[in-house]
Enzyme design. Structure first.
Site, PDB file in Angstrom:
ATOM      1  N   LYS A 150      45.608 -67.040 -30.126  1.00 27.40           N
ATOM      2  CA  LYS A 150      46.302 -67.543 -28.932  1.00 27.40           C
ATOM      3  C   LYS A 150      47.505 -68.410 -29.339  1.00 27.40           C
ATOM      4  O   LYS A 150      48.597 -68.274 -28.788  1.00 27.40           O
ATOM      5  CB  LYS A 150      45.352 -68.380 -28.067  1.00 27.40           C
ATOM      6  N   CYS A 206      34.986 -79.321 -16.611  1.00 29.21           N
ATOM      7  CA  CYS A 206      34.739 -78.961 -18.006  1.00 29.21           C
ATOM      8  C   CYS A 206      34.213 -80.078 -18.889  1.00 29.21           C
ATOM      9  O   CYS A 206      33.478 -79.798 -19.829  1.00 29.21           O
ATOM     10  CB  CYS A 206      35.945 -78.282 -18.648  1.00 29.21           C
ATOM     11  N   MET A 207      34.544 -81.360 -18.626  1.00 30.43           N
ATOM     12  CA  MET A 207      34.025 -82.371 -19.555  1.00 30.43           C
ATOM     13  C   MET A 207      33.550 -83.659 -18.920  1.00 30.43           C
ATOM     14  O   MET A 207      33.293 -84.627 -19.623  1.00 30.43           O
ATOM     15  CB  MET A 207      35.003 -82.656 -20.699  1.00 30.43           C
ATOM     16  N   MET A 210      31.367 -76.817 -23.337  1.00 32.51           N
ATOM     17  CA  MET A 210      30.943 -76.541 -21.962  1.00 32.51           C
ATOM     18  C   MET A 210      29.446 -76.317 -21.814  1.00 32.51           C
ATOM     19  O   MET A 210      28.880 -76.563 -20.763  1.00 32.51           O
ATOM     20  CB  MET A 210      31.661 -75.302 -21.413  1.00 32.51           C
ATOM     21  N   GLY A 256      38.158 -78.419 -23.713  1.00 36.29           N
ATOM     22  CA  GLY A 256      38.758 -77.094 -23.592  1.00 36.29           C
ATOM     23  C   GLY A 256      40.252 -77.141 -23.352  1.00 36.29           C
ATOM     24  O   GLY A 256      40.971 -76.207 -23.674  1.00 36.29           O
ATOM     25  N   GLN A 257      40.722 -78.226 -22.748  1.00 30.33           N
ATOM     26  CA  GLN A 257      42.138 -78.303 -22.380  1.00 30.33           C
ATOM     27  C   GLN A 257      42.895 -79.224 -23.343  1.00 30.33           C
ATOM     28  O   GLN A 257      42.313 -80.127 -23.922  1.00 30.33           O
ATOM     29  CB  GLN A 257      42.271 -78.818 -20.949  1.00 30.33           C
TER      30      GLN A 257
HETATM   31  S1  SF4 Z   1      45.082 -75.383 -30.209  1.00 36.96           S
HETATM   32 FE1  SF4 Z   1      43.411 -73.950 -29.770  1.00 36.96          FE
HETATM   33  S2  SF4 Z   1      44.441 -72.150 -28.891  1.00 36.96           S
HETATM   34 FE2  SF4 Z   1      46.008 -73.343 -29.968  1.00 36.96          FE
HETATM   35  S3  SF4 Z   1      46.069 -72.456 -32.046  1.00 36.96           S
HETATM   36 FE3  SF4 Z   1      44.651 -74.194 -32.088  1.00 36.96          FE
HETATM   37  S4  SF4 Z   1      42.635 -73.270 -31.759  1.00 36.96           S
HETATM   38 FE4  SF4 Z   1      44.154 -71.761 -31.093  1.00 36.96          FE
END
Ligand code: SF4
Lengths: 803, 97
Positions: A89, A173-174, A349, A386-387
């Site tokens: 990503k 989420c948290m 999560m 997660g964010q």
């Molecule tokens: S911050 Fe998360 S999405 Fe971005 S490169 Fe690192 S592991 Fe991948």
């Protein structure tokens, strides 16, 4: 291809190989700025640092810009977080800016269509809605807000409107991690940092799949193994994932089994006399929820009471509740009993989206405290987010309905007084009553005013509740047809949320604006704007300030401080006010710097001290508390509460939990009784349904689904099910089936033997696909303390189509 | 025409790792670089984003490959396409020109 192009390509390839080779040999001195010195025909690319836009790991990237466009991305070798590496990503993060359907103009709903309007008109529309009934207005924000964006929204609402109806998607989420930290240590956020992953002997993942969700962090552990280090990886989960493939031990638990397992480890440590008596005696107290109206303070219990309450959680009983072998409970207890090992627990999560989320968070902290596995590098209970700025913007700025900046709460008169003083507000401006948390905010919005719904207008920034809220038919879709309700959405792309919007505001994203994020390990990270946003898209922070100024122009006294000055007054070097509410002047000064410097004053109360903005400009982020040394250097903190590293632990002490809820420097070891999930499979709905994420897509996929490489790699949602369950229902791989719950229905294809492997009786659906909204069927039951919904378990049935 | 560079972590199983190296080396679009312990540097030079994706998936699925990290990517051409199923309903709702 021309010769110049071919030369350029050859040059880029050699730069790419140099970067990879440096990463292979772990050469941290390699810098892509060397490209800046290349001849123009080979590279006109200019590089600058930024954190990745996606997950809470907070990897640092180098962003290559040429002719006003992002054309290259590289992992930042100088960054401690990711040491030059990125996941799939992060690798594509630059392309997230360039989906063809970027929103570029403000759009106002007119019947079934949207009509373009000017920004001036859009700001007027919002000011009209707020002015009509300020107390019925709410902001729904995000862990993707930058720190200045969240701070501005927070100040507008709580400092300006005296309205606490502001809550973020991070509630989903948290929030349970927050309540877990506060209940245990009296203050939020992990004590340790990513260094724990480099130094642990045992890594226990509690319902966590870092191989897909935090891949770069997971790769740090895999890398240690590739160098011959021994690291024991244990996966405790309700289904096999990519993470499981790397683990030596896999414990498949029943949903809610984690609570029983944590209780069972504590029971064994005590029964066998293997808990750390010295650590517990000096640094811990015991606590349990009150029988009536339980709070995060709980009530004190003695060690003997704790021991007697926990006694029934024998390995055999835990085995019944959690579905793992009794010997596995004994084995986990033996690991924790061994003080020569360093043990890190990791969760995200799986433990947070849980109706016992606060309980399981405190119990895992309790396992570490009881066993003394705390405060040495590699010995830590560590939650991940997660964010990218769930920690920085939500937990630290406090953009939650009950919170104020810097760990303060609206219900505390002294906290309100402190905020009013820093903001220069008249006394009594801040409302002492907590606002609506996420689930209740959307419930109020989706309830007609005539039936008691108390929210008429919601302004959504940087998030997509039309896809992520649980039980969408009740909490989002019910808005349809309610004339008095008005939904404002600041977004970069059309989403499931904009479909119901009344006003859409086109926003700048990531390196199209200045920003500051705070990642999972307390690291504050700054970047500068590098390219212009498309069309008429503008910064979310500017949008908030422009609305505040319009309200002031219309005479709203809340938009002025006690001296009658604009709430967001920013001055130039000569002391003149800069009209930052006018877009043409927004970048005349660095508004981020001004807001950040103001916000810093809030961070000292809870010892989350931040350095001046310019220190973050120079660094690849710093972990708070950041404290100035006598020689003028700003020093970050890797391990909180531990005397060897935390500057706030008194000299000579090995530990001090200086925000202890009991005021005596002790952390709390909690007892919580196991309770079953609120909805369990039965004859009508015989399957457990769990939801989650996939490697290729970030959350609701609004950015990653516009990146063709990622979209093609994972084009649409699916349901994972066990082969035996599929055979019993005569369902074949790839076949489209329906999932039904008591709340809704969803059709999607089956994937058997796919990436994740649920056990019999369990199905899994990812939530990234807006054309297959799994939250049509999920449950909105939530944790009583954190108010975080449980997306990980509800009862569902699988229906063969046309059968 | 994306150019990307990767750090490929190979499995502990030496035979599998060797065979992965051989397969990687046989692909014309992949150039292999330094190989230290289990970590192997590689550059992928693809004709288009679709080929890039296919190569990525192929590497990830290759026996002997434990993990793939990305270090660098250069994409000259921004995407000109999006998932066809995306936002069909939104478009149907219509945005006035
Ligand atoms: S911050 Fe998360 S999405 Fe971005 S490169 Fe690192 S592991 Fe991948």
């Amino acid at each position: 291809m021309t010769r110049v192009e071919a030369d350029r390509r050859t040059f880029m390839k050699s730069a790419a190989m140099a970067a990879a080779s440096a990463a292979v040999v772990r050469d941290r001195t390699f810098a892509l700025q060397v490209l800046d010195d290349a001849p123009a025909e080979q590279s006109g690319v200019r590089w600058a640092k930024a954190p990745c836009r996606f997950c809470g790991t907070g990897c640092h990237v180098q962003v290559g810009v040429e002719n006003g466009r992002v054309v290259a991305i590289a992992g930042d070798q100088a960054a401690d977080v990711n040491k030059g590496l990125l996941c799939v990503k992060g690798y594509h993060v630059g392309l997230a800016l360039y989906g063809e359907d970027r929103l570029t103009r403000p759009l106002l709903r007119s019947g079934d269509r949207f009509v373009p309007i000017t920004w001036d008109q859009a700001i007027d529309v919002i000011a009209d809605r707020v002015g009509m009934a300020p107390e019925r207005f709410a902001i729904y924000g995000s862990g993707q807000w930058t720190i200045p964006e969240g701070y501005a929204a927070q100040k507008l609402m709580k400092g300006g409107l005296g309205n606490n109806h502001i809550d973020p998607n991070a509630r989903l989420c948290m929030a349970s991690a927050v309540t877990g930290f506060i209940a245990t240590y009296g203050v939020d956020e992990p004590a340790g940092c990513y260094q724990d992953l480099d130094e642990c002997d045992v890594l226990i993942m509690w319902g966590n799949n870092p191989a897909e969700m935090h891949p770069v962090l997971f790769s740090r552990v895999i890398d240690r193994r590739s160098q011959g280090e021994e690291v024991l990886l244990i996966d405790i989960s309700t289904r096999r994932t990519r993470t499981t493939e790397h683990c030596q031990e896999y414990l498949e638990m029943k949903p809610h089994g984690d609570v029983a397992i944590a209780l069972g480890i504590c029971q064994q440590l005590i029964e066998r006399g293997e808990y750390d008596e010295s650590f517990v005696g000096r640094h811990c107290s015991f606590r349990a929820p009150q029988a009536e109206n339980p709070t995060l303070l709980g009530e004190p219990i003695t060690f003997d009471e704790f021991k007697s309450r926990i006694a029934k959680y024998t390995p055999e009983h835990v085995s019944e509740l959690a579905g793992i072998p009794a010997d596995s409970v004994r084995r986990l207890a033996s690991l924790f009993a061994d003080r020569s090992l360093r043990i890190t627990s990791l969760w995200c999560m799986g433990m947070n989206q849980h109706t016992m989320g606060t309980a399981i968070n405190t119990l895992v902290h309790g396992v570490h405290l009881l066993s003394g596995h705390f405060g040495r590098p590699g010995d830590a209970p560590t939650s991940l987010t997660g964010q990218p700025s769930a920690c920085g913007t939500v937990r630290e700025v406090g953009t939650l309905a009950h919170a104020l900046p810097g760990g303060r709460v609206v219900a505390n008169a002294e906290h309100r007084r402190q905020c009013e003083e820093i903001w220069g507000l008249p006394e009594g401006r801040i409302n002492p009553k907590p606002g609506f948390h996420t689930v209740s905010m959307w419930e109020q919005f989706c309830t007609p005013a005539s039936a008691g719904g108390e929210i008429d207008t919601i302004w959504v920034q940087v998030t997509n509740p039309g896809q992520t809220l649980p039980n969408l038919p009740k909490l989002f879709d019910a808005k349809k047809g309610l004339e008095e309700k008005f939904l404002i959405v600041s977004e970069v792309y059309p989403t499931a949320t904009t479909q119901l919007a009344d006003l859409i505001l086109p926003s700048a994203m990531w390196v199209e604006k200045n920003g500051v994020f705070g990642n999972s390990e307390r690291r504050t990270q700054q970047w500068f704007k590098m390219v212009d946003p498309p069309g008429d898209a503008r910064d979310d922070c500017w949008q908030t300030i422009a609305v505040a100024h319009r309200l002031m122009e219309r005479g709203h006294e809340g938009m002025r401080d006690a001296n009658g000055r604009f709430l967001f007054r920013v001055e130039d070097d000569a002391g003149q006010e800069v009209p930052i509410w006018e877009w043409d002047h927004y970048y005349d000064v660095n508004v981020d710097r001004a807001l950040f410097e103001e916000y810093r004053a809030f961070t000292r109360l809870k010892h989350k001290n931040l350095a001046p903005y310019d220190e973050y400009v120079r660094s690849r982020g710093m972990r708070w508390p950041v404290v100035e040394q006598p020689e003028g250097v700003w020093r970050e903190t890797r391990f909180r509460f531990a005397g060897f590293d935390d500057p706030f632990v008194p000299e000579g002490e090995d530990f001090d939990f200086y925000h202890s809820t009991t005021g005596d420097g002790r952390a709390q070891i909690w007892f919580h009784e196991y309770t079953p999930p609120p909805e369990v499979p039965d004859d009508d709905y015989p399957f457990w349904l769990s939801t989650g994420r996939v490697l290729e897509h970030w959350h609701t996929g609004t950015m990653t689904r516009r990146i063709p490489q990622l979209s093609r790699a994972m084009p649409s949602a699916y349901v994972e099910m066990h082969r035996a369950d599929a055979e019993a229902l005569d369902i074949h791989d790839g076949e489209t089936i329906a999932i039904e719950s008591r709340r809704g229905r969803l059709e999607l294809p089956v994937w058997i033997g796919g990436r994740g492997m649920p056990p019999m009786g369990t199905i899994f659906v990812p939530f990234f696909d807006e054309s297959k909204l799994v939250n049509l069927v999920t449950l909105d039951a939530h944790d009583p303390f954190s108010k975080q919904p449980d997306f990980k378990k509800c009862a569902a049935r699988v229906v063969k189509m046309g059968g | 025409m994306p150019i990307s560079s990767l750090v490929i972590t190979l499995t502990d199983d030496q035979a599998l790792a060797d065979s992965a190296c051989e397969s990687l080396g046989a692909r014309p679009e992949i150039e292999l670089g330094r190989h230290v312990a289990n970590r192997l540097a590689a550059v992928v030079d693809s004709a288009d984003s679709e080929a890039d994706r296919e190569t990525w998936q192929w590497i990830n699925a290759l026996p002997g490959v434990a993990h793939v990290d990305v270090v660098f990517v250069h994409f000259d051409d921004p995407p000109r396409e999006e998932s066809p199923e995306l936002h069909a309903e939104h478009r149907a709702g219509g945005v006035a020109p």
